[in-house]
Design a protein around this motif. Structure first.
Motif, PDB file in Angstrom:
ATOM      1  N   PRO A   1       0.806  -1.258   0.374  1.00 26.22           N
ATOM      2  CA  PRO A   1       0.087   0.114  -0.200  1.00 26.22           C
ATOM      3  C   PRO A   1       1.129   0.888   0.339  1.00 26.22           C
ATOM      4  O   PRO A   1       0.519   2.189  -1.014  1.00 26.22           O
ATOM      5  CB  PRO A   1      -0.903  -0.182   1.422  1.00 26.22           C
ATOM      6  CG  PRO A   1      -0.544  -1.571   1.241  1.00 26.22           C
ATOM      7  CD  PRO A   1       0.267  -2.154   1.420  1.00 26.22           C
ATOM      8  N   VAL A   2       2.051   1.368   0.139  1.00 23.33           N
ATOM      9  CA  VAL A   2       2.999   2.172   0.678  1.00 23.33           C
ATOM     10  C   VAL A   2       3.681   2.274  -0.849  1.00 23.33           C
ATOM     11  O   VAL A   2       3.672   4.008  -1.340  1.00 23.33           O
ATOM     12  CB  VAL A   2       3.450   2.556   2.006  1.00 23.33           C
ATOM     13  CG1 VAL A   2       5.226   3.892   1.416  1.00 23.33           C
ATOM     14  CG2 VAL A   2       2.756   2.100   3.563  1.00 23.33           C
ATOM     15  N   GLY A   3       3.778   1.417  -0.660  1.00 22.03           N
ATOM     16  CA  GLY A   3       4.453   1.464  -2.812  1.00 22.03           C
ATOM     17  C   GLY A   3       3.676   1.857  -3.867  1.00 22.03           C
ATOM     18  O   GLY A   3       3.903   3.087  -4.422  1.00 22.03           O
TER      19      GLY A   3
ATOM     20  N   VAL B   1       0.254  -4.742  -9.126  1.00 19.95           N
ATOM     21  CA  VAL B   1      -0.613  -5.874  -8.185  1.00 19.95           C
ATOM     22  C   VAL B   1      -0.402  -5.480  -6.581  1.00 19.95           C
ATOM     23  O   VAL B   1       0.566  -5.095  -6.037  1.00 19.95           O
ATOM     24  CB  VAL B   1       0.074  -7.237  -8.655  1.00 19.95           C
ATOM     25  CG1 VAL B   1      -0.537  -8.015  -8.301  1.00 19.95           C
ATOM     26  CG2 VAL B   1       0.017  -8.093  -9.863  1.00 19.95           C
ATOM     27  N   LEU B   2      -1.339  -5.199  -6.073  1.00 23.80           N
ATOM     28  CA  LEU B   2      -0.963  -4.576  -4.676  1.00 23.80           C
ATOM     29  C   LEU B   2      -1.262  -5.844  -3.734  1.00 23.80           C
ATOM     30  O   LEU B   2      -1.889  -6.857  -4.081  1.00 23.80           O
ATOM     31  CB  LEU B   2      -2.835  -3.684  -4.218  1.00 23.80           C
ATOM     32  CG  LEU B   2      -2.839  -3.188  -3.227  1.00 23.80           C
ATOM     33  CD1 LEU B   2      -1.547  -2.041  -2.595  1.00 23.80           C
ATOM     34  CD2 LEU B   2      -3.807  -2.357  -2.710  1.00 23.80           C
ATOM     35  N   VAL B   3       0.072  -5.779  -3.069  1.00 20.35           N
ATOM     36  CA  VAL B   3      -0.343  -7.147  -2.070  1.00 20.35           C
ATOM     37  C   VAL B   3      -0.972  -6.941  -0.609  1.00 20.35           C
ATOM     38  O   VAL B   3       0.111  -5.495  -0.237  1.00 20.35           O
ATOM     39  CB  VAL B   3       1.040  -7.758  -1.974  1.00 20.35           C
ATOM     40  CG1 VAL B   3       1.025  -9.340  -0.586  1.00 20.35           C
ATOM     41  CG2 VAL B   3       0.945  -8.476  -3.222  1.00 20.35           C
ATOM     42  N   GLN B   4      -0.940  -6.888   0.330  1.00 20.11           N
ATOM     43  CA  GLN B   4      -1.467  -5.962   2.301  1.00 20.11           C
ATOM     44  C   GLN B   4      -0.741  -6.970   2.647  1.00 20.11           C
ATOM     45  O   GLN B   4      -0.850  -8.572   3.162  1.00 20.11           O
ATOM     46  CB  GLN B   4      -3.246  -7.045   1.541  1.00 20.11           C
ATOM     47  CG  GLN B   4      -4.102  -5.653   1.238  1.00 20.11           C
ATOM     48  CD  GLN B   4      -3.991  -3.995   1.427  1.00 20.11           C
ATOM     49  OE1 GLN B   4      -3.545  -3.680   2.516  1.00 20.11           O
ATOM     50  NE2 GLN B   4      -4.597  -3.146   0.575  1.00 20.11           N
ATOM     51  N   PRO B   5      -0.124  -6.442   3.191  1.00 22.06           N
ATOM     52  CA  PRO B   5       0.866  -7.345   4.389  1.00 22.06           C
ATOM     53  C   PRO B   5       0.619  -7.902   5.403  1.00 22.06           C
ATOM     54  O   PRO B   5       0.828  -9.129   5.621  1.00 22.06           O
ATOM     55  CB  PRO B   5       1.970  -6.340   4.675  1.00 22.06           C
ATOM     56  CG  PRO B   5       2.346  -5.379   3.178  1.00 22.06           C
ATOM     57  CD  PRO B   5       0.490  -4.926   2.309  1.00 22.06           C
ATOM     58  N   ALA B   6      -0.633  -7.824   5.274  1.00 26.13           N
ATOM     59  CA  ALA B   6      -1.223  -7.595   6.293  1.00 26.13           C
ATOM     60  C   ALA B   6      -2.132  -8.627   6.608  1.00 26.13           C
ATOM     61  O   ALA B   6      -2.401 -10.097   7.605  1.00 26.13           O
ATOM     62  CB  ALA B   6      -2.489  -6.261   6.979  1.00 26.13           C
TER      63      ALA B   6
ATOM     64  N   ILE C   1       7.897 -15.871   5.744  1.00 28.37           N
ATOM     65  CA  ILE C   1       8.558 -14.591   5.065  1.00 28.37           C
ATOM     66  C   ILE C   1       7.987 -14.632   3.251  1.00 28.37           C
ATOM     67  O   ILE C   1       8.359 -15.830   2.737  1.00 28.37           O
ATOM     68  CB  ILE C   1      10.723 -14.455   5.049  1.00 28.37           C
ATOM     69  CG1 ILE C   1      10.986 -14.611   6.332  1.00 28.37           C
ATOM     70  CG2 ILE C   1      10.566 -12.974   4.029  1.00 28.37           C
ATOM     71  CD1 ILE C   1      12.222 -14.751   5.982  1.00 28.37           C
ATOM     72  N   LEU C   2       7.185 -14.027   2.864  1.00 31.65           N
ATOM     73  CA  LEU C   2       6.858 -13.460   2.030  1.00 31.65           C
ATOM     74  C   LEU C   2       6.527 -11.897   1.488  1.00 31.65           C
ATOM     75  O   LEU C   2       7.310 -10.771   2.373  1.00 31.65           O
ATOM     76  CB  LEU C   2       5.062 -13.838   1.634  1.00 31.65           C
ATOM     77  CG  LEU C   2       5.246 -15.767   1.544  1.00 31.65           C
ATOM     78  CD1 LEU C   2       3.256 -16.078   2.449  1.00 31.65           C
ATOM     79  CD2 LEU C   2       5.629 -16.168   0.898  1.00 31.65           C
ATOM     80  N   PHE C   3       5.850 -11.603   0.214  1.00 32.42           N
ATOM     81  CA  PHE C   3       5.774  -9.625  -0.041  1.00 32.42           C
ATOM     82  C   PHE C   3       5.452  -9.052   0.778  1.00 32.42           C
ATOM     83  O   PHE C   3       4.266  -9.992   1.656  1.00 32.42           O
ATOM     84  CB  PHE C   3       6.020  -9.689  -1.052  1.00 32.42           C
ATOM     85  CG  PHE C   3       5.485  -8.237  -1.907  1.00 32.42           C
ATOM     86  CD1 PHE C   3       6.338  -8.137  -2.702  1.00 32.42           C
ATOM     87  CD2 PHE C   3       4.602  -7.728  -1.620  1.00 32.42           C
ATOM     88  CE1 PHE C   3       6.511  -6.423  -2.915  1.00 32.42           C
ATOM     89  CE2 PHE C   3       4.508  -6.152  -2.272  1.00 32.42           C
ATOM     90  CZ  PHE C   3       5.582  -5.771  -2.564  1.00 32.42           C
ATOM     91  N   GLY C   4       5.898  -7.880   1.736  1.00 32.14           N
ATOM     92  CA  GLY C   4       5.764  -7.029   2.864  1.00 32.14           C
ATOM     93  C   GLY C   4       6.108  -7.862   3.860  1.00 32.14           C
ATOM     94  O   GLY C   4       5.871  -7.150   4.825  1.00 32.14           O
TER      95      GLY C   4
ATOM     96  N   VAL D   1      10.113  -5.330  -0.444  1.00 30.14           N
ATOM     97  CA  VAL D   1       8.611  -4.421  -0.756  1.00 30.14           C
ATOM     98  C   VAL D   1       9.130  -4.367  -3.256  1.00 30.14           C
ATOM     99  O   VAL D   1       9.648  -5.444  -2.521  1.00 30.14           O
ATOM    100  CB  VAL D   1       8.926  -3.504  -0.457  1.00 30.14           C
ATOM    101  CG1 VAL D   1       9.069  -2.836   0.729  1.00 30.14           C
ATOM    102  CG2 VAL D   1      10.607  -2.483  -1.115  1.00 30.14           C
ATOM    103  N   GLY D   2       7.986  -4.064  -3.025  1.00 32.79           N
ATOM    104  CA  GLY D   2       8.262  -4.002  -4.957  1.00 32.79           C
ATOM    105  C   GLY D   2       9.954  -3.130  -5.113  1.00 32.79           C
ATOM    106  O   GLY D   2      10.062  -2.270  -4.416  1.00 32.79           O
TER     107      GLY D   2
END
Length: 168
Positions: free
Chosen positions: A32-34, A83-88, A95-98, A116-117
């Motif tokens: 979301p920040v990216g 492609v938005l990924v929600q870390p939450a 360990i995955l994206f975010g 991050v991206g």
């Protein structure tokens, strides 16, 4: 020297010689920040473009306009393919994206990295692209795992000491 051997090149002045920004072939995952950073930069560039269009008869403004329009094309493409990924929403133990990952090397040196991206990556903030060798070594690991970070300067073994995700 004869003028026959001097290359006349007005492409810089006209903007024709401006090289397009390379767009990654990797999936454009964003946090979301990216995503917000991409949107903010695109808006800033569009505002600047509007100001420069009014002064396009000015050579310096015209040159700047070519650069701004090139950068706008880049950001538009990045936003279109984001492609938005929600870390939450990521599972907390893998360990995955975010992920925000705490590691320790063999000398006991502790560090923390956020995956991050590509456009959000900033090593000064310990934000690494998911396509980087470090992130590739970390992805899919769990707390307690030891991973090998393959680097040109030599491999480094890192123990995963903590994994967390921001809950937004």
């Amino acid at each position: 020297m004869s003028r026959a051997f001097v290359k006349e090149d007005n492409s810089e002045q006209s903007g024709d010689g401006l090289i397009e920004r390379q767009i990654s072939l990797q999936t454009n995952y964003v946090t979301p920040v990216g995503l917000k950073q991409l949107q903010t930069e695109a808006a800033r560039l569009e505002e600047l473009r509007q100001k420069l269009v009014k002064r396009k008869d000015d050579v310096a403004a015209a040159q700047e306009l070519f650069k701004v329009e090139r950068d706008l094309r880049y950001y538009a493409a990045r936003l279109e393919n984001a492609v938005l990924v929600q870390p939450a929403a990521q599972p907390g133990d893998e360990i995955l994206f975010g992920a925000i990952v705490s590691v320790e090397d063999a000398q006991g040196q502790a560090q923390e990295f956020t995956i991050v991206g590509e456009d959000e990556a900033d090593i000064t903030l310990n934000k690494v692209s998911w396509t980087s060798p470090l992130a590739r070594a970390l992805i899919s690991a769990h707390v307690g795992d030891i991973v090998t970070w393959r680097r040109p300067a030599g491999d480094v073994e890192l123990e995963i000491t903590a994994v967390r995700y921001l809950k937004e």
